[in-house]
Scaffold this motif. Structure first.
Motif, mmCIF file in Angstrom:
data_model
loop_
_atom_site.group_PDB
_atom_site.id
_atom_site.type_symbol
_atom_site.label_atom_id
_atom_site.label_comp_id
_atom_site.label_asym_id
_atom_site.label_seq_id
_atom_site.Cartn_x
_atom_site.Cartn_y
_atom_site.Cartn_z
ATOM 1 N N THR A 84 -17.533 6.564 10.796
ATOM 2 C CA THR A 84 -17.367 7.079 9.434
ATOM 3 C C THR A 84 -15.897 7.271 9.065
ATOM 4 O OG1 THR A 84 -17.558 9.382 10.193
ATOM 5 C CG2 THR A 84 -19.593 8.263 9.542
ATOM 6 N N ARG A 85 -15.006 7.288 10.053
ATOM 7 C CA ARG A 85 -13.579 7.458 9.777
ATOM 8 C C ARG A 85 -12.892 6.130 9.445
ATOM 9 N NH1 ARG A 85 -10.714 10.737 14.375
ATOM 10 N NH2 ARG A 85 -8.972 10.461 12.889
ATOM 11 N N THR A 86 -13.598 5.030 9.589
ATOM 12 C CA THR A 86 -13.023 3.728 9.274
ATOM 13 C C THR A 86 -13.058 3.512 7.765
ATOM 14 O OG1 THR A 86 -13.702 2.792 11.406
ATOM 15 C CG2 THR A 86 -13.216 1.233 9.631
ATOM 16 N N VAL A 87 -11.875 3.410 7.151
ATOM 17 C CA VAL A 87 -11.818 3.236 5.695
ATOM 18 C C VAL A 87 -11.519 1.790 5.295
ATOM 19 C CG1 VAL A 87 -11.216 5.636 5.239
ATOM 20 C CG2 VAL A 87 -9.386 3.953 5.612
ATOM 21 N N ILE A 88 -10.908 1.029 6.196
ATOM 22 C CA ILE A 88 -10.701 -0.408 5.988
ATOM 23 C C ILE A 88 -11.360 -1.129 7.145
ATOM 24 C CG2 ILE A 88 -9.018 -2.288 5.778
ATOM 25 C CD1 ILE A 88 -7.011 -0.233 4.702
ATOM 26 N N GLY B 215 0.809 -1.215 0.000
ATOM 27 C CA GLY B 215 0.000 0.000 0.000
ATOM 28 C C GLY B 215 0.839 1.260 0.000
ATOM 29 N N GLY B 216 0.162 2.392 0.082
ATOM 30 C CA GLY B 216 0.848 3.671 0.001
ATOM 31 C C GLY B 216 1.084 4.067 -1.440
ATOM 32 N N PHE B 217 1.914 5.087 -1.622
ATOM 33 C CA PHE B 217 2.159 5.599 -2.969
ATOM 34 C C PHE B 217 3.490 6.314 -2.967
ATOM 35 C CE2 PHE B 217 1.451 8.396 -6.659
ATOM 36 C CZ PHE B 217 0.918 7.492 -7.573
ATOM 37 N N GLY B 218 4.420 5.893 -3.826
ATOM 38 C CA GLY B 218 5.744 6.476 -3.775
ATOM 39 C C GLY B 218 6.383 6.162 -2.433
ATOM 40 N N THR C 263 -4.779 11.273 1.520
ATOM 41 C CA THR C 263 -5.172 10.476 0.368
ATOM 42 C C THR C 263 -4.985 8.982 0.637
ATOM 43 O OG1 THR C 263 -4.781 10.108 -1.978
ATOM 44 C CG2 THR C 263 -2.878 10.727 -0.667
ATOM 45 N N THR C 264 -5.936 8.197 0.163
ATOM 46 C CA THR C 264 -5.860 6.741 0.318
ATOM 47 C C THR C 264 -5.349 6.066 -0.945
ATOM 48 O OG1 THR C 264 -8.183 6.537 -0.360
ATOM 49 C CG2 THR C 264 -7.729 6.659 2.010
ATOM 50 N N PRO D 171 1.880 11.199 6.171
ATOM 51 C CA PRO D 171 1.195 12.490 6.169
ATOM 52 C C PRO D 171 0.693 12.889 7.553
ATOM 53 C CG PRO D 171 0.547 11.209 4.260
ATOM 54 C CD PRO D 171 1.377 10.292 5.119
ATOM 55 N N TYR D 172 0.992 14.114 7.942
ATOM 56 C CA TYR D 172 0.589 14.725 9.215
ATOM 57 C C TYR D 172 1.310 14.129 10.420
ATOM 58 C CZ TYR D 172 -3.167 15.844 5.997
ATOM 59 O OH TYR D 172 -3.876 16.234 4.889
ATOM 60 N N GLU D 173 2.286 13.226 10.183
ATOM 61 C CA GLU D 173 3.005 12.590 11.289
ATOM 62 C C GLU D 173 4.502 12.898 11.243
ATOM 63 O OE1 GLU D 173 1.808 10.777 13.797
ATOM 64 O OE2 GLU D 173 -0.286 10.728 13.168
#
Length: 335
Positions: A246-250, A55-58, A214-215, A271-273
């Motif tokens: 509603t914040r659960t995406v998986i 997962g992730g990107f780049g 972004t997911t 991101p943000y961490e």
């Protein structure tokens, strides 16, 4: 549908939705505790010859700890989804060294070898150019569509992308005729990875996951994967998940293992961490130029450590992680 031209590439993963459903049907639907270590998750869920997706990107939101563990445990002959795979691909290619066997055997290539603006990985390039890894070409978009088809429980999805390109010619896609309009489309086969790893911001011990920012294709990847390892920056109580579902995406039913790994995307960014460690990534790129130096580097940073926490210590430990957190904090506020 009438079959027309098709690419010359091979399919590395079975696109059959019915056979994939057999694997999904065996997954537990109960709310059971999946908390474990990265070493245990990789030992149980990653098997020689598997199709692996990350997962992730780049260099963003990488499950780096899982990729390191795949090397330490000597997993062999993996197929891989190269969906803007940068440092994760670079690490896996380290397993294709004399005396270490062959970690990678087949790669669906969209974006590999390059670490974006940082430059090309000398060793990843060495591995690809050697011919020891079988490659089939796709684009980032079409790999994402393949995952979407799998997430929808389909054997393929139609698209316009790739028509008239050399990428189509070197892919495993097929041209079809739309039964409604008679127009030519590209049929993109579903991609059902045997096992995947995704790094998230927060998860509970059952596998309910939250991602900030972004997911990319990770929501589809989670639903397409037959087995899924989650690493998270923070383990949170299930009560917190229930307070704002509603914040659960998986959702938990996609997940087979949950591992709490602080700074788990290092040396990539989260991101943000925390920001990426550009100095350490540059060191990887530099040391790869000399194979003997590279082998010593890998022994010191991957093979010679017991876990990811020890790797972080060798890369500067908490003081360095705090510097990267501060940089991300300042960039987030436009400074």
């Amino acid at each position: 549908m009438n079959s027309l031209p098709q690419g010359t590439g091979a399919l590395f993963a079975d696109p059959s939705a019915n056979r994939a459903r057999e694997a999904f049907a065996a997954k537990p639907r109960a709310l059971c505790d999946k908390l474990t270590t990265v070493a245990d998750a990789v030992a149980r869920l990653v098997r020689d010859g598997d199709y692996l997706a990350i997962g992730g990107f780049g260099a963003n939101r990488l499950p780096t700890a899982v990729v390191h563990e795949v090397l330490r445990q000597g997993k062999q002959d993996l197929s891989f989804a190269g969906h803007t795979a940068t440092h994760d691909f670079q690490i896996l290619c380290a397993g294709n060294l004399t005396g270490r066997g062959r970690t990678l055997a087949k790669v669906d290539v969209a974006y590999v070898v390059g670490l974006e603006a940082r430059g090309l990985s000398p060793h990843a390039r060495r591995v690809i150019e050697s011919g020891e890894v079988e490659c089939v070409e796709w684009s980032n978009y079409t790999l994402a569509v393949r995952l979407k088809a799998a997430a929808m429980g389909l054997p393929f999805l139609p698209a316009r992308s790739l028509l008239g390109t050399d990428t189509f010619r070197h892919s495993a896609a097929k041209v079809i005729v739309c039964p409604f309009t008679g127009e030519k489309l590209v049929a993109l086969p579903a991609l059902y990875p045997d096992v995947s790893a995704i790094h998230v911001h927060e998860a509970d011990r059952y596998g309910n996951c939250r991602i900030r920012g972004t997911t990319v294709a990770d929501i589809e990847l989670a639903r397409a994967s037959k087995r899924l390892i989650i690493t998270c920056e923070r383990l949170i109580p299930n009560d917190e998940i229930r307070r704002d579902p509603t914040r659960t995406v998986i959702p938990f039913l996609c997940v087979d293992a949950v591992c709490e790994v602080h700074y788990g995307s290092y040396p990539g960014n989260m991101p943000y961490e925390y920001f990426s460690d550009e100095d350490h990534l540059r060191r990887w790129l530099t040391v790869e130029k000399d194979l003997d130096a590279y082998k010593r580097f890998l022994e010191e940073h991957v093979y010679g450590v017991k876990d990811f926490a020890e790797y972080l210590q060798r890369c500067g430990g908490l003081p360095r992680m705090q510097q990267l957190r501060q940089r991300e904090f300042l960039l987030d506020r436009g400074r």
